[in-house]
Design a protein around this motif. Structure first.
Motif, PDB file in Angstrom:
ATOM      1  N   PRO A  62       0.822  -1.226   0.000  1.00  0.00           N
ATOM      2  CA  PRO A  62       0.000   0.000   0.000  1.00  0.00           C
ATOM      3  C   PRO A  62       0.846   1.262   0.000  1.00  0.00           C
ATOM      4  CG  PRO A  62      -0.791  -1.584   1.625  1.00  0.00           C
ATOM      5  CD  PRO A  62       0.508  -2.119   1.128  1.00  0.00           C
ATOM      6  N   GLY A  63       0.459   2.196  -0.862  1.00  0.00           N
ATOM      7  CA  GLY A  63       1.123   3.489  -0.907  1.00  0.00           C
ATOM      8  C   GLY A  63       2.474   3.505  -1.580  1.00  0.00           C
ATOM      9  N   VAL A  64       2.860   2.406  -2.214  1.00  0.00           N
ATOM     10  CA  VAL A  64       4.178   2.305  -2.859  1.00  0.00           C
ATOM     11  C   VAL A  64       3.984   1.944  -4.324  1.00  0.00           C
ATOM     12  CG1 VAL A  64       6.444   1.192  -2.838  1.00  0.00           C
ATOM     13  CG2 VAL A  64       5.193   1.536  -0.680  1.00  0.00           C
ATOM     14  N   THR A  65       4.711   2.590  -5.214  1.00  0.00           N
ATOM     15  CA  THR A  65       4.631   2.278  -6.638  1.00  0.00           C
ATOM     16  C   THR A  65       5.698   1.261  -7.019  1.00  0.00           C
ATOM     17  OG1 THR A  65       6.167   4.001  -7.360  1.00  0.00           O
ATOM     18  CG2 THR A  65       3.844   4.638  -7.074  1.00  0.00           C
ATOM     19  N   VAL A  66       5.467   0.610  -8.155  1.00  0.00           N
ATOM     20  CA  VAL A  66       6.477  -0.304  -8.679  1.00  0.00           C
ATOM     21  C   VAL A  66       7.753   0.450  -9.008  1.00  0.00           C
ATOM     22  CG1 VAL A  66       7.035  -1.902 -10.555  1.00  0.00           C
ATOM     23  CG2 VAL A  66       4.736  -1.917  -9.542  1.00  0.00           C
ATOM     24  N   ALA A  67       7.634   1.671  -9.531  1.00  0.00           N
ATOM     25  CA  ALA A  67       8.811   2.488  -9.854  1.00  0.00           C
ATOM     26  C   ALA A  67       9.655   2.752  -8.604  1.00  0.00           C
ATOM     27  CB  ALA A  67       8.376   3.801 -10.491  1.00  0.00           C
ATOM     28  N   PHE A 122       7.943 -18.178 -15.672  1.00  0.00           N
ATOM     29  CA  PHE A 122       7.143 -17.726 -14.545  1.00  0.00           C
ATOM     30  C   PHE A 122       6.863 -16.237 -14.730  1.00  0.00           C
ATOM     31  CE2 PHE A 122       6.695 -16.793  -9.869  1.00  0.00           C
ATOM     32  CZ  PHE A 122       5.547 -17.547  -9.700  1.00  0.00           C
ATOM     33  N   THR A 123       5.603 -15.900 -14.969  1.00  0.00           N
ATOM     34  CA  THR A 123       5.222 -14.536 -15.314  1.00  0.00           C
ATOM     35  C   THR A 123       4.048 -14.100 -14.463  1.00  0.00           C
ATOM     36  OG1 THR A 123       5.909 -14.921 -17.605  1.00  0.00           O
ATOM     37  CG2 THR A 123       4.504 -13.025 -17.201  1.00  0.00           C
ATOM     38  N   ARG A 124       4.181 -12.921 -13.842  1.00  0.00           N
ATOM     39  CA  ARG A 124       3.097 -12.378 -13.028  1.00  0.00           C
ATOM     40  C   ARG A 124       2.958 -10.887 -13.322  1.00  0.00           C
ATOM     41  NH1 ARG A 124       4.758 -14.995  -7.192  1.00  0.00           N
ATOM     42  NH2 ARG A 124       6.625 -13.731  -7.499  1.00  0.00           N
ATOM     43  N   VAL A 125       1.748 -10.391 -13.161  1.00  0.00           N
ATOM     44  CA  VAL A 125       1.478  -8.977 -13.374  1.00  0.00           C
ATOM     45  C   VAL A 125       1.426  -8.267 -12.021  1.00  0.00           C
ATOM     46  CG1 VAL A 125      -0.271  -7.323 -14.160  1.00  0.00           C
ATOM     47  CG2 VAL A 125       0.336  -9.271 -15.595  1.00  0.00           C
ATOM     48  N   ILE A 126       2.036  -7.073 -11.971  1.00  0.00           N
ATOM     49  CA  ILE A 126       2.088  -6.276 -10.749  1.00  0.00           C
ATOM     50  C   ILE A 126       1.494  -4.898 -11.037  1.00  0.00           C
ATOM     51  CG2 ILE A 126       3.544  -5.557  -8.813  1.00  0.00           C
ATOM     52  CD1 ILE A 126       5.797  -7.215  -9.999  1.00  0.00           C
ATOM     53  N   THR A 127       0.807  -4.337 -10.049  1.00  0.00           N
ATOM     54  CA  THR A 127       0.311  -2.965 -10.137  1.00  0.00           C
ATOM     55  C   THR A 127       0.914  -2.145  -8.996  1.00  0.00           C
ATOM     56  OG1 THR A 127      -1.604  -3.327  -8.693  1.00  0.00           O
ATOM     57  CG2 THR A 127      -1.889  -3.811 -11.032  1.00  0.00           C
ATOM     58  N   ASP A 128       0.812  -0.859  -9.102  1.00  0.00           N
ATOM     59  CA  ASP A 128       1.162   0.005  -7.971  1.00  0.00           C
ATOM     60  C   ASP A 128       0.273  -0.331  -6.770  1.00  0.00           C
ATOM     61  OD1 ASP A 128       3.037   1.299  -9.533  1.00  0.00           O
ATOM     62  OD2 ASP A 128       1.693   2.979 -10.047  1.00  0.00           O
ATOM     63  N   ASP A 129       0.827  -0.204  -5.571  1.00  0.00           N
ATOM     64  CA  ASP A 129       0.088  -0.445  -4.322  1.00  0.00           C
ATOM     65  C   ASP A 129      -0.330  -1.898  -4.127  1.00  0.00           C
ATOM     66  OD1 ASP A 129       0.035   2.440  -3.871  1.00  0.00           O
ATOM     67  OD2 ASP A 129      -1.586   2.499  -5.331  1.00  0.00           O
ATOM     68  N   ALA A 130       0.200  -2.819  -4.935  1.00  0.00           N
ATOM     69  CA  ALA A 130      -0.310  -4.192  -4.930  1.00  0.00           C
ATOM     70  C   ALA A 130       0.066  -4.938  -3.652  1.00  0.00           C
ATOM     71  CB  ALA A 130       0.228  -4.950  -6.143  1.00  0.00           C
ATOM     72  N   ARG A 131      -0.909  -5.688  -3.146  1.00  0.00           N
ATOM     73  CA  ARG A 131      -0.671  -6.620  -2.050  1.00  0.00           C
ATOM     74  C   ARG A 131      -0.629  -8.054  -2.550  1.00  0.00           C
ATOM     75  NH1 ARG A 131      -3.351  -4.401   3.287  1.00  0.00           N
ATOM     76  NH2 ARG A 131      -3.722  -2.224   2.750  1.00  0.00           N
ATOM     77  N   PRO A 143      -0.328   2.138 -14.187  1.00  0.00           N
ATOM     78  CA  PRO A 143       0.394   1.260 -15.107  1.00  0.00           C
ATOM     79  C   PRO A 143       0.339  -0.203 -14.668  1.00  0.00           C
ATOM     80  CG  PRO A 143       1.925   2.354 -13.641  1.00  0.00           C
ATOM     81  CD  PRO A 143       0.577   2.937 -13.345  1.00  0.00           C
ATOM     82  N   LEU A 144       0.705  -1.064 -15.612  1.00  0.00           N
ATOM     83  CA  LEU A 144       0.854  -2.494 -15.360  1.00  0.00           C
ATOM     84  C   LEU A 144       2.298  -2.892 -15.644  1.00  0.00           C
ATOM     85  CD1 LEU A 144      -2.336  -3.829 -17.202  1.00  0.00           C
ATOM     86  CD2 LEU A 144      -2.060  -3.522 -14.732  1.00  0.00           C
ATOM     87  N   TYR A 145       2.797  -3.855 -14.882  1.00  0.00           N
ATOM     88  CA  TYR A 145       4.156  -4.366 -15.058  1.00  0.00           C
ATOM     89  C   TYR A 145       4.113  -5.889 -15.081  1.00  0.00           C
ATOM     90  CZ  TYR A 145       5.541   0.320 -13.442  1.00  0.00           C
ATOM     91  OH  TYR A 145       5.694   1.677 -13.281  1.00  0.00           O
ATOM     92  N   ALA A 146       5.002  -6.481 -15.853  1.00  0.00           N
ATOM     93  CA  ALA A 146       5.165  -7.931 -15.841  1.00  0.00           C
ATOM     94  C   ALA A 146       6.449  -8.289 -15.113  1.00  0.00           C
ATOM     95  CB  ALA A 146       5.212  -8.479 -17.265  1.00  0.00           C
TER      96      ALA A 146
END
Length: 369
Positions: A62-67, A122-131, A143-146
C-alpha cells in the motif's frame, strides 16, 4: 475515466466489452491494438521498450509504486526494442504497454498465456500499491508491469511480445458446485474421467495414453538454445524435451524442480456463456504445481467431434521431494465463471486459437512431428 460505465450483470467481460473499454479510456495504449490481441474473454498484454533486471521479486504494498521499488532493486536495464535474451534464474520487471483506468465496478486478474506457461516462464502482473500478484482491484488507475523469470529455457523477447493476459470482471461471477452440477448435466463440462465436482471440476492425469509405449508426456532439458517467443513451429522438440512413454504401471515419479508437460485424462468443455480457470496449485493433492497458465476461454472444446472437448495440458513442477503420480490421480481443479454477455466469437473460431481440439501438445513454438 471520462465516460460513465453503465451497470451490467455480474460476469467476465467478453471481447466486445473489452473493445468498449479501449474506446472509453478504461484501457489505454500509445500503440494500436494488434490482430488477435483481444481473445473471447481476455486481453493479451504487450511488453514495453525496457526490461529491468532486479535483485528479487517483490510486491510494492500500500502506498508504494512499482517504480519506487525498482529504484531500490534494479541491477541494470535491458533494451527490448530490437530483442533481448532473458536468462534463466533471473528476475525481470517490464512495464507493459497497456495502462488501466478502471471503473469502480470492474476488477481484473492476470495469468501467463498458455504458450508462456508451456515454456516454464514464470510470469506475473504487478500494479502500484499491490498486495497480491496478478490481481487488479476494482477502480484501479495506473500502469501495469510484468515480472518475468524464465525457469528452464532462456527466451528471446522484444517490445510487443505477449506473455501475459488479463481478464476483466464485474462482481463475483464464480459458479457454485451446485450450479456446476446442473450445468454439467445439461452441457457436459468434462468427459472421459470420473467427472467429479468439488471446489470446481476436478481433473486427473492421463499416464496410460493410447497403450503400452505410447507418448504420455515430456520432461524439459537443461542448457538448451534460446526460444524466440514470437516465432511459431521453428524449434525441434527433441532439442528441448525428453519424451516420456507409458510403462506397465502407468505412473511417473516427478523429480524435484524438473518441469513436465502432461495432459488431463478428461476432455474439457467451456460452453459459450462461461469462462474457466485452472487452480494452479492445490496442496491437498501433492507437493507440485499444475498449470501456470490458467485461462480457458468460452468455446474451448465446444463443438468438438462427438462432444469430447479438448484436453487440458498440464504444466507440472514438483517441489522439494520426488513425488509419485499415477494414472487417474487428481491433479487440479477447473473453476467456472459466468460471462457478463455471450462473446460474439468463441475460442477456435478463426481467431488464431492454437490449442482447440488439443491432446498432449507442446507450445506453438515447436514443430509438430
Amino acid at each position: 475515466m471520462t465516460e460513465t460505465t453503465e451497470m451490467r450483470p455480474e460476469g467476465i467481460l467478453p471481447a466486445h466489452m473489452i473493445e468498449d473499454m479501449f474506446r472509453n479510456g478504461a484501457i489505454r495504449s500509445e500503440t494500436p491494438l494488434v490482430d488477435g490481441q483481444i481473445q473471447p474473454a481476455s486481453l493479451d498484454l504487450r511488453l514495453g521498450t525496457k526490461a529491468y533486471r532486479v535483485r528479487a521479486s517483490f510486491l510494492p504494498g500500500p502506498g508504494v509504486t512499482v517504480a519506487d521499488r525498482l529504484d531500490a532493486l534494479r541491477l541494470h536495464t535491458v533494451d527490448l526494442a530490437h530483442g533481448a535474451v532473458l536468462e534463466t534464474g533471473c528476475v525481470y520487471i517490464v512495464p507493459l504497454q497497456e495502462v488501466l483506468d478502471l471503473p469502480a465496478i470492474i476488477s481484473a486478474t492476470a495469468n501467463p498465456k498458455s504458450s508462456t506457461g508451456r515454456l516454464d516462464v514464470f510470469t506475473r502482473v504487478i500494479t502500484d500499491d499491490a498486495r497480491a500478484f496478478d490481481t487488479v482491484g476494482a477502480g484501479y488507475s495506473g500502469p501495469l508491469y510484468a515480472e518475468i523469470s524464465p525457469l528452464t529455457f532462456p527466451i528471446l523477447v522484444r517490445t510487443g511480445s505477449r506473455l501475459s493476459q488479463i481478464r476483466f470482471r464485474i462482481g463475483n461471477p464464480l459458479i457454485s458446485d451446485e450450479d456446476l452440477q446442473e450445468i454439467h448435466a445439461a452441457q457436459r463440462l468434462v468427459d472421459g474421467g470420473d467427472e467429479r465436482i468439488g471446489g470446481g471440476v476436478q481433473l486427473s492425469i492421463d499416464l496410460k495414453g493410447s497403450g503400452e509405449g505410447s507418448l504420455v508426456g515430456y520432461r524439459a532439458k537443461h542448457h538448451t538454445a534460446v526460444i524466440d517467443v514470437d516465432l511459431r513451429a521453428v524449434h525441434h522438440p527433441l532439442d528441448f524435451w525428453e519424451p516420456i512413454h507409458r510403462r506397465d504401471e502407468a505412473s511417473l515419479i516427478l523429480d524435484p524442480n524438473e518441469f513436465y508437460i502432461l495432459v488431463s485424462r478428461e476432455a474439457v468443455h467451456v460452453p459459450p456463456d462461461f469462462a474457466a480457470e485452472m487452480v494452479p496449485f492445490d496442496p491437498l493433492v501433492g507437493e507440485f504445481r499444475v498449470h501456470y497458465a490458467g485461462f480457458f476461454d468460452p468455446g474451448f472444446g465446444h463443438g468438438q467431434a462427438g462432444g469430447t472437448g479438448s484436453r487440458a495440458v498440464l504444466e507440472v513442477r514438483s517441489h522439494d521431494v520426488p513425488f509419485l503420480v499415477e494414472h487417474g490421480q487428481t491433479v487440479g481443479r477447473l473453476v467456472y465463471e459466468h460471462m457478463a454477455e455471450r462473446p460474439r466469437r468463441l475460442y477456435g473460431e478463426g481467431i488464431g486459437s492454437n490449442y482447440q481440439g488439443q491432446a498432449l501438445k507442446l507450445s506453438k513454438h515447436f514443430k509438430v512431428l
